[in-house]
Design an enzyme around this catalytic site. Sequence first.
Site, mmCIF file in Angstrom:
data_model
loop_
_atom_site.group_PDB
_atom_site.id
_atom_site.type_symbol
_atom_site.label_atom_id
_atom_site.label_comp_id
_atom_site.label_asym_id
_atom_site.label_seq_id
_atom_site.Cartn_x
_atom_site.Cartn_y
_atom_site.Cartn_z
ATOM 1 N N GLU A 87 -39.054 0.336 -19.519
ATOM 2 C CA GLU A 87 -39.833 0.861 -18.419
ATOM 3 C C GLU A 87 -40.431 -0.203 -17.444
ATOM 4 O O GLU A 87 -40.617 -0.069 -16.413
ATOM 5 C CB GLU A 87 -41.066 1.561 -19.291
ATOM 6 C CG GLU A 87 -40.672 2.909 -19.785
ATOM 7 C CD GLU A 87 -40.472 3.737 -18.988
ATOM 8 O OE1 GLU A 87 -40.678 3.786 -17.848
ATOM 9 O OE2 GLU A 87 -39.563 4.871 -19.413
ATOM 10 N N TYR B 73 -48.312 5.886 -15.355
ATOM 11 C CA TYR B 73 -46.938 6.203 -15.618
ATOM 12 C C TYR B 73 -46.398 5.532 -16.835
ATOM 13 O O TYR B 73 -45.900 6.489 -17.736
ATOM 14 C CB TYR B 73 -46.310 5.828 -14.528
ATOM 15 C CG TYR B 73 -44.785 6.163 -14.874
ATOM 16 C CD1 TYR B 73 -44.129 7.461 -14.946
ATOM 17 C CD2 TYR B 73 -43.909 4.951 -15.131
ATOM 18 C CE1 TYR B 73 -42.900 7.493 -15.210
ATOM 19 C CE2 TYR B 73 -42.633 5.318 -15.704
ATOM 20 C CZ TYR B 73 -42.236 6.487 -15.789
ATOM 21 O OH TYR B 73 -40.760 6.541 -16.201
ATOM 22 N N ASP C 294 -42.459 9.942 -12.731
ATOM 23 C CA ASP C 294 -41.587 8.859 -11.887
ATOM 24 C C ASP C 294 -41.378 9.513 -10.624
ATOM 25 O O ASP C 294 -41.691 10.788 -10.408
ATOM 26 C CB ASP C 294 -40.556 8.428 -12.578
ATOM 27 C CG ASP C 294 -39.276 9.197 -12.734
ATOM 28 O OD1 ASP C 294 -39.549 10.583 -12.345
ATOM 29 O OD2 ASP C 294 -38.370 8.525 -12.510
ATOM 30 N N CYS D 51 -31.242 16.699 -7.182
ATOM 31 C CA CYS D 51 -32.391 16.877 -6.178
ATOM 32 C C CYS D 51 -32.854 15.473 -5.757
ATOM 33 O O CYS D 51 -34.093 14.887 -5.775
ATOM 34 C CB CYS D 51 -33.593 17.465 -7.044
ATOM 35 S SG CYS D 51 -34.921 18.142 -5.844
ATOM 36 N N CYS E 75 -28.293 21.207 -3.651
ATOM 37 C CA CYS E 75 -28.856 22.476 -4.262
ATOM 38 C C CYS E 75 -27.814 23.496 -4.777
ATOM 39 O O CYS E 75 -28.249 24.109 -5.626
ATOM 40 C CB CYS E 75 -29.730 23.088 -3.009
ATOM 41 S SG CYS E 75 -30.800 22.164 -2.540
ATOM 42 N N CYS F 215 -27.831 22.797 -8.405
ATOM 43 C CA CYS F 215 -28.954 22.767 -9.109
ATOM 44 C C CYS F 215 -29.154 23.866 -10.230
ATOM 45 O O CYS F 215 -29.236 25.126 -9.525
ATOM 46 C CB CYS F 215 -30.248 22.662 -8.127
ATOM 47 S SG CYS F 215 -31.628 22.443 -9.116
ATOM 48 N N CYS G 200 -36.553 27.895 -7.139
ATOM 49 C CA CYS G 200 -37.072 26.856 -6.163
ATOM 50 C C CYS G 200 -37.752 27.209 -5.014
ATOM 51 O O CYS G 200 -37.130 27.717 -4.151
ATOM 52 C CB CYS G 200 -35.801 25.415 -5.963
ATOM 53 S SG CYS G 200 -36.719 24.377 -4.972
#
Length: 300
Positions: free
Chosen positions: A46, A129, A147, A200, A207, A210, A216
């Site tokens: 991280e 985060y 994130d 995305c 799209c 997706c 969406c």
Amino acid sequence: MTATSATPEAEPAAIRSALAGWYAARGRHTLPWRRTRDPYAVLVSEIMLQQTQVERVLPYYAAWLERWPSFAALAAAAPADVITAWRGLGYNRRALALHAAAGRVVEVHGGEFPWEPSALRALPGVGPYTAAALRCFVRDEPVPVLDTNIARVVARLAAGIALPRDLSPKQIEAAAAALLPDAGARDHNLALMDLGALVCTARNPACGACPLAAGCRWRRDGQPPPRAAAKRLAPRFEQTARYARGRIIDRLRSGPAAEDELRAMLPAGHRPRLAGYLAALERDGLAVPIGSGAWALPPG
């Protein structure tokens, strides 16, 4: 309804189902930090991934864990060695924050990773985060992990907003929390992360590929563009203090250097500001004066 599509009438259960099906087939399951629940290894990943692309991190992650496989091993390392091993990742303060976090785990918590929220957030380098990522990716706790990629997916999916900058953090967190499953939050968050990274995307989202496209809101509303951001003339990277500081640290990784040498190696526009750069590096614990106008990385 199949596991490859989601409709507005079936949210959020259909969204979770479609997302899980896509992740099982398309997710980045081979990333090494996803094959461990060791809090040390996850924390290393991280910190390295902050503002750094996955492909760049991969070789550093493997080499780091081979050299320092635990909090105790890293805590015992000399700061100069840690800074030297970080070369190429940028934002050198992250290396010292990771080293300091390891020291705190060992010295304050007896080598046991602290999960109590205030103790977790007290670790150097661990903000909201990173704390959420550790709780979710190590312990599978049902918390949003926001994130950049997840925030973008959630902003588009739930609010019809092109980019998360046009929503408040609380709005994004609430929308992400509403999508969390009762169990399996780890895979759910990783799936959202991969969807944002691979499909995305910020520019030219795919799209048509997706699994959440039918549900969406952003797509349903005609993909409205983001609000115009105030234009700022950003300096070229080579003109920034970050560039100059990075050059200085890169030179000190090879050994001590006199100020005259450091000044000469910098581009002309940076040379008058050398004293300020060195003072800032000293404040951050990245460099120390060693007498006679010379500087070095911090000793062990």
